[in-house]
Scaffold this motif. Structure first.
Motif, PDB file in Angstrom:
ATOM      1  N   MET A   8       0.709  -1.286  -0.242  1.00 15.05           N
ATOM      2  CA  MET A   8      -0.038  -0.013   0.133  1.00 15.05           C
ATOM      3  C   MET A   8       0.916   1.169   0.038  1.00 15.05           C
ATOM      4  O   MET A   8       0.488   2.147  -0.559  1.00 15.05           O
ATOM      5  N   ILE A   9       1.829   1.327   0.920  1.00 15.64           N
ATOM      6  CA  ILE A   9       2.889   2.297   0.825  1.00 15.64           C
ATOM      7  C   ILE A   9       3.474   2.562  -0.589  1.00 15.64           C
ATOM      8  O   ILE A   9       3.718   3.753  -1.054  1.00 15.64           O
ATOM      9  N   ARG A  10       3.963   1.820  -1.128  1.00 14.27           N
ATOM     10  CA  ARG A  10       4.480   1.649  -2.596  1.00 14.27           C
ATOM     11  C   ARG A  10       3.740   2.228  -3.518  1.00 14.27           C
ATOM     12  O   ARG A  10       3.762   2.964  -4.311  1.00 14.27           O
ATOM     13  N   LYS A  11       2.499   1.635  -3.225  1.00 12.56           N
ATOM     14  CA  LYS A  11       1.285   2.198  -4.217  1.00 12.56           C
ATOM     15  C   LYS A  11       1.072   3.789  -4.154  1.00 12.56           C
ATOM     16  O   LYS A  11       0.839   4.479  -5.354  1.00 12.56           O
ATOM     17  N   ILE A  12       0.929   4.166  -3.115  1.00 17.84           N
ATOM     18  CA  ILE A  12       0.648   5.458  -2.546  1.00 17.84           C
ATOM     19  C   ILE A  12       1.697   6.246  -3.084  1.00 17.84           C
ATOM     20  O   ILE A  12       1.743   7.457  -3.580  1.00 17.84           O
ATOM     21  N   ARG A  13       3.237   5.729  -3.093  1.00  9.67           N
ATOM     22  CA  ARG A  13       4.428   6.793  -3.379  1.00  9.67           C
ATOM     23  C   ARG A  13       4.671   6.638  -4.940  1.00  9.67           C
ATOM     24  O   ARG A  13       5.163   7.426  -5.479  1.00  9.67           O
ATOM     25  N   GLU A  14       4.021   5.759  -5.686  1.00 14.51           N
ATOM     26  CA  GLU A  14       3.970   5.914  -7.018  1.00 14.51           C
ATOM     27  C   GLU A  14       3.558   7.269  -7.781  1.00 14.51           C
ATOM     28  O   GLU A  14       2.695   7.923  -7.331  1.00 14.51           O
ATOM     29  N   GLY A  15       4.529   7.667  -8.551  1.00 11.48           N
ATOM     30  CA  GLY A  15       4.443   8.792  -9.375  1.00 11.48           C
ATOM     31  C   GLY A  15       4.785   9.835  -8.417  1.00 11.48           C
ATOM     32  O   GLY A  15       4.663  11.292  -8.756  1.00 11.48           O
ATOM     33  N   PHE A  16       5.323   9.784  -7.294  1.00  8.42           N
ATOM     34  CA  PHE A  16       5.813  10.943  -6.526  1.00  8.42           C
ATOM     35  C   PHE A  16       6.941  11.600  -7.133  1.00  8.42           C
ATOM     36  O   PHE A  16       8.124  11.016  -7.641  1.00  8.42           O
ATOM     37  N   GLN A  17       6.776  13.034  -7.350  1.00 16.17           N
ATOM     38  CA  GLN A  17       7.828  13.836  -7.757  1.00 16.17           C
ATOM     39  C   GLN A  17       8.040  14.888  -6.841  1.00 16.17           C
ATOM     40  O   GLN A  17       7.292  15.599  -6.457  1.00 16.17           O
TER      41      GLN A  17
END
Length: 94
Positions: free
Chosen positions: A53-62
């Motif tokens: 879940m943490i990885r999914k939320i961090r996806e696309g973080f710029q």
């Protein structure tokens, strides 16, 4: 919050705020805290699911665009929570 089981079988509860610590021996308060703790354990994701879940939320973080990231992260978190809520309702746990 910390729940303490003493050698004489008395249960104590300890909680902290930024201003103070709070120790209670009141059996009703400690029982309520224990129930809440048990419910949190039931609802908690496994370590692997939490990491996913943490990885999914961090996806696309710029890193350069924090305001856009916050909005996207909130939307993804809301979606994850909604899906978990729907699973509980389907199972009859709500």
């Amino acid at each position: 919050m910390t729940l303490l089981n003493m050698p004489d079988h008395e249960r104590l509860g300890y909680a902290e705020t930024s201003q103070r610590g709070y120790l209670t021996r009141d059996p009703d308060i400690v029982a309520g805290w224990a129930t809440n703790y048990d419910l949190l354990q039931v609802e908690a994701l496994s370590q692997a699911d939490s990491a996913a879940m943490i990885r999914k939320i961090r996806e696309g973080f710029q890193p350069g665009d924090r305001s856009q990231h916050r909005g996207a992260a909130r939307r993804r978190m809301a979606q994850v929570q909604l899906q978990r809520g729907r699973r509980r309702v389907r199972r009859g746990d709500a």
